[in-house]
Design a protein around this motif. Sequence first.
Motif, short mmCIF file in Angstrom:
data_model
loop_
_atom_site.label_atom_id
_atom_site.label_comp_id
_atom_site.label_asym_id
_atom_site.label_seq_id
_atom_site.Cartn_x
_atom_site.Cartn_y
_atom_site.Cartn_z
N THR A 83 -14.94 15.56 -22.83
CA THR A 83 -13.56 15.58 -21.78
C THR A 83 -12.80 15.30 -22.02
O THR A 83 -11.32 15.68 -21.33
N ALA A 84 -11.92 14.34 -22.16
CA ALA A 84 -11.07 12.89 -22.46
C ALA A 84 -10.71 12.50 -21.73
O ALA A 84 -9.01 13.21 -20.90
N PRO A 85 -11.02 12.22 -20.26
CA PRO A 85 -10.46 11.64 -19.29
C PRO A 85 -9.35 10.47 -19.04
O PRO A 85 -9.91 10.26 -20.44
N ASP A 86 -8.80 10.25 -18.29
CA ASP A 86 -8.05 9.75 -18.62
C ASP A 86 -8.39 8.05 -17.31
O ASP A 86 -7.90 7.00 -17.26
N ILE A 87 -9.00 8.24 -17.26
CA ILE A 87 -10.03 7.15 -15.88
C ILE A 87 -11.13 7.39 -15.63
O ILE A 87 -12.35 8.97 -15.64
N ILE A 88 -12.29 7.04 -15.91
CA ILE A 88 -12.99 7.11 -15.72
C ILE A 88 -13.98 5.80 -14.19
O ILE A 88 -13.77 4.73 -13.29
N PHE A 89 -14.34 6.20 -12.68
CA PHE A 89 -14.50 5.95 -12.07
C PHE A 89 -16.18 6.05 -11.84
O PHE A 89 -16.84 6.85 -11.63
N CYS A 90 -17.10 5.18 -11.63
CA CYS A 90 -18.08 4.41 -11.32
C CYS A 90 -18.24 3.80 -10.31
O CYS A 90 -17.95 3.39 -9.25
N ALA A 358 -3.92 4.07 -15.80
CA ALA A 358 -4.14 5.26 -17.07
C ALA A 358 -2.39 4.40 -18.13
O ALA A 358 -2.41 4.58 -19.15
N ALA A 359 -1.57 4.34 -16.49
CA ALA A 359 -0.18 4.32 -17.57
C ALA A 359 -0.31 2.61 -18.21
O ALA A 359 0.53 2.80 -19.54
N GLN A 360 -1.34 1.64 -18.24
CA GLN A 360 -1.06 0.50 -18.98
C GLN A 360 -1.93 0.83 -19.99
O GLN A 360 -1.40 0.03 -21.21
N SER A 361 -2.99 1.92 -19.94
CA SER A 361 -3.11 2.47 -21.19
C SER A 361 -3.04 2.70 -22.46
O SER A 361 -3.25 3.07 -23.89
N GLY A 362 -1.78 3.55 -21.78
CA GLY A 362 -1.70 4.12 -22.73
C GLY A 362 -1.90 5.72 -22.91
O GLY A 362 -0.83 6.09 -24.31
N ARG A 363 -3.09 6.05 -22.58
CA ARG A 363 -3.02 7.20 -22.98
C ARG A 363 -2.35 8.48 -22.24
O ARG A 363 -1.73 8.03 -22.25
#
Length: 363
Positions: A83-90, A358-363
């Motif tokens: 699914t290639a999400p931009d962020i994962i929330f636990c 997400a911006a910092q990760s460059g995804r």
Amino acid sequence: MPDSSPPARHILSFAQTLKGGGVERALLRMADGWARAGRQVTLVIGDPQGALAHELPAGVAVRALGSGSYRALFGLPAIVRATAPDIIFCPGNHYSAAAWWLRRRLGAGCPPLVGKISNALVRPDLPRGAGAAYRGWLRMHPGFLDRVVAMTPAMAVEAVEAMALPPARVAVIPNPPALPIRGAAAPPLPDGRFILGVGRLAPQKRWDRLIAALPRLADPSVSLLILGEGDERSALERLVARLGLADRVMMPGHAPDPLPAIARADLVALTSEFEGVPGVVREALAAGTPVVATDSSVAIHELIDTPDRGSVVEPGDRAALVAALNHWLAPGRPRPAPLVEQGPDPIAAYLALFDTLAAQSGR
């Protein structure tokens, strides 16, 4: 033309089941808010059937793992790859082992991981060996969580100390407030005056303390209503029978919407051994219902911050619990004024955090 879409376009989160629980209920409210803000939201759920299934937001994609066991969540890496999400929330402490597994399996390919603290990090109730292991596990969290979300400032301080985290990696964001659920069946309420407990029938909640206090109250007409379901039901029913309280204790199970009962109760009681930021306390204070709670979290005194809102007692002090209940049940005792919560919108605060990562990760 530059892409104007937010960096965290696609948010993925996960839960074991929808059988009930404050963590899962809060997750569903957040997922709904993120979807309404225009984000793509995917919830991976071991077993999507259960008491909370009716609260699944319409705009959220659900991926079922086919099993309600915790082990099923270790199938998350394959879904994240697909699914290639931009962020994962636990969504809580209970789920951080699954977050650790995601980071281990995906490595540098893992999207940023944000983990919320949903329960106390300091656990004096644990045996010595288990307590040491738990403290060691908490100190592993900075290795797989990019940010930690605490629901109150005191919980943020506890996270910094218990997890050995730099303060900059901890954000303070409350859960979004509970709202009435349209069309939800109202829970059955006792006739006359009653104390209300809301939460899972689980050892952590120590409902036995509240049941045992009932015969010692000054007013023998006061009833007890506990809304929730769980593995402790049989043990609690045996306690009720042993104390001869069948006519004063109601445990009808999970309530789709406990807010009407909270507003109608004479007081809300929480007798847990440990907690995070209990939603039922926030909901009671918002309704103007007094609260008697054990000192089960650093957040309890932040919520019950004045004596006109409720009472806080030590977890094992039976006499203090009875005295506090009698205080608030005294005839003519004024109810607290409804508490209006201040501060930034939790949904917007989460999205701002997600976009930054997400911006910092460059995804």
